[in-house]
Design an enzyme around this catalytic site. Structure first.
Site: not given
Lengths: 131, 418
Positions: A52, A89
């Site tokens: 991701s 993230k």
């Protein structure tokens, strides 16, 4: 995180032969720890599993260097804990909302609510990727 | 002024840094071999799980209460401890590492009015950099700082006992048995003389204290009164005895297994010996059956082997340990514990010229040991070992609930799904 020091030996002898012209310029060999790690006691390593964050150049099985002593600022890539689980993230602000976003079109952003269980564990400073 | 910085529930807190799911849940850490509880999180303490609780008797209760069970992960705890101490060194030029989870700091450079704020900053920095919750007790002496640290939890993590009047207020209700350096035996004696609080002890006569508690006890009392008598010990004193001893999970009957275990412990002890740059002149080996198990034929014995010249050479030490075992091993018994003790330790520089007729460890052997220590340091304990230590080591301890060595092994670093 102990770091061996590479100290070049003095090669030339005093009396016999010519002294090495480099003796006056002797330097200590480069140490990668010094370059990558500013705060050894606060630095941890994290192995990446997943795709991701590929948009940020972070691939499956890469090794991240994480510095806990740094204050996370917008735009940083961080290791966060959401509801007891670790994730990696990017910390961003969109329309006055603080978000943790992936760098992959398939993954939606995660909103960081005031009351939510998201905490920043550390700031990612480098990503080591095998070429 | 001195601070005692104490990690909260250190072992459990180490596990939580890398397993945030354990936050807010009861966590217990088991001794080597998963025998009994040696550390508890606050939640586990609140469940009245005692220290030393036997795992097998408590296992069902743990399951009912969703208690998280961890085997002790000393490589992780050791590394986290070193990190905490490194961060603390940013706050004081003089740090005494008192134990794996406690340090004394001198704070003479901090104005008294700033101590509380300084203590809070220390706490926040350790929590942020290492993830370790700590408390601090700050006072004029080490002994008072110890008292203060016991109260830090009720004071947002930092308790400053200063000036002395404030300290005495606390000492008036502080049991004398909990004063650092007093201990249970003295406490009972003191209570017999109507000294039950630390303040009572402060008010006792010096001559009486010295007579009954010796000069060491008098120092403790002076410290309680606010006069520093104990300074920081920044360099850890050399150990006088090095012991490596383990309980087997399943009792061992076989001579070979016992001998392998003792060889392994000896090799580990020799590593410690070389790390503190000492030689050993006496080695003692000890084996015993399980004295807690009724209906078992019991046997225990130890043997001592001495060296003419101090040695730190693993093969020589292992040979002596095995020789010792041969003299005390009796077949037919189920051995539960085995250990080696190095005594008569001599610092390298002192011992090198003691005996004209013996030669100290020759240079190539020394180089070999250095090389072995380096390889085992870099690639993990036991990477390079003597054949005497055995191959599969079936007697080795069990650690069923071991977490990863997140900070000391490349193949065990924290893995994060992204």
């Amino acid at each position: 995180m102990k770091s061996p020091l590479f100290i070049p030996l003095l090669q030339s002898r005093i009396a016999a032969g010519f002294p090495s012209p480099a003796d006056d310029y002797l330097d200590v060999a480069l140490d990668l720890n010094e370059h990558l790690i500013a705060h050894p006691a606060a630095t941890f390593y994290v192995r990446v599993a997943g795709s991701s964050m590929e948009g940020a150049g972070i691939f499956d099985d890469d090794l991240l260097i994480v510095d806990r002593s740094l204050e996370a600022t917008l735009g940083n890539i961080v290791v966060a804990v959401i509801d007891g689980d670790f994730t990696v993230k990017r910390l961003v602000k969109r329309r006055n909302k603080v978000l943790l976003v992936s760098e992959h079109p398939d993954y939606p952003p995660i909103q960081v609510h005031e009351e939510s269980e998201a905490t920043i564990w550390g700031v990612v400073t480098y990503c080591l990727h095998r070429c | 002024m001195y601070a005692l910085v104490d990690c909260n529930n250190f072992y459990a807190s180490c596990e939580r840094v890398f397993q945030p799911r354990l936050m807010g849940r009861p966590v217990v850490v088991l001794s080597n071999n998963d025998g009994c509880v040696i550390a508890r999180s606050q939640e586990a303490k609140d469940l009245d799980i005692p220290m030393g609780a036997h795992y097998h008797t408590w296992e069902a209760a743990f399951r009912r209460n969703n208690v998280i069970v961890c085997s002790s992960n000393y490589p992780l705890y050791g590394d986290m401890s070193a990190r905490v101490m490194t961060v603390l060194k940013e706050f004081s030029p003089h740090v005494e590492v008192y134990s794996i989870d406690e340090s004394f700091l001198s704070l003479h450079h901090v104005p008294v009015a700033d101590l509380l704020r300084y203590g809070q900053r220390m706490r926040q920095t350790v929590a942020k950099h290492v993830g370790m919750p700590v408390g601090a007790g700050i006072a004029a002496t080490k002994t008072l700082a110890k008292v203060a640290s016991k109260l830090s939890k009720q004071h947002n993590g930092v308790c400053v006992l200063h000036p002395q009047a404030k300290a005495e207020e606390v000492l008036a209700t502080f049991p004398v048995s909990k004063v650092w350096g007093i201990g249970g035996r003295y406490a009972r004696f003191l209570q017999g003389h109507e000294i039950s609080t630390a303040l009572d002890l402060c008010h006792a006569k010096d001559s009486w204290i010295q007579q009954h508690l010796s000069i060491v006890g008098l120092r403790t009392v002076m410290e309680l009164r606010g006069t520093p008598c104990l300074s920081l010990e920044e360099v850890a004193p050399r150990k006088q005895v090095i012991a490596v001893s383990r309980t087997f999970r399943n009792a061992v009957k076989d001579y070979t297994a016992l001998s392998e275990a003792l060889a392994t412990y000896t090799a580990r002890a020799a590593e410690k010996l070389r790390a503190q740059q000492c030689g050993c002149t006496i080695i003692k080996v000890h084996v015993a059956t399980n004295i807690y198990q009724d209906g078992l034929s019991q046997y225990g014995n130890s043997a001592t082997v001495s060296f003419a010249l101090p040695t730190d050479y693993t093969p020589r030490l292992v040979k002596a340990a095995v020789q010792g075992l041969k003299t005390i091993y009796r077949p037919g018994y189920a051995y539960k514990i085995a250990g080696v003790y190095f005594m008569g330790l001599v610092a390298e520089e002192e011992g090198s010229q003691l005996d004209l007729f013996n030669t100290p460890t020759p240079a190539p052997s020394r180089a070999l040991m250095k090389c072995m220590d380096r390889i085992n340091g870099e690639h993990g304990r036991g990477t390079l070992k003597l054949a005497a230590e055995g191959g599969t080591q079936p007697w080795r301890m069990r650690q069923k609930h071991l977490s990863q060595r997140y900070t000391t092994r490349w193949n065990e670093v924290l893995k994060v799904g992204v």
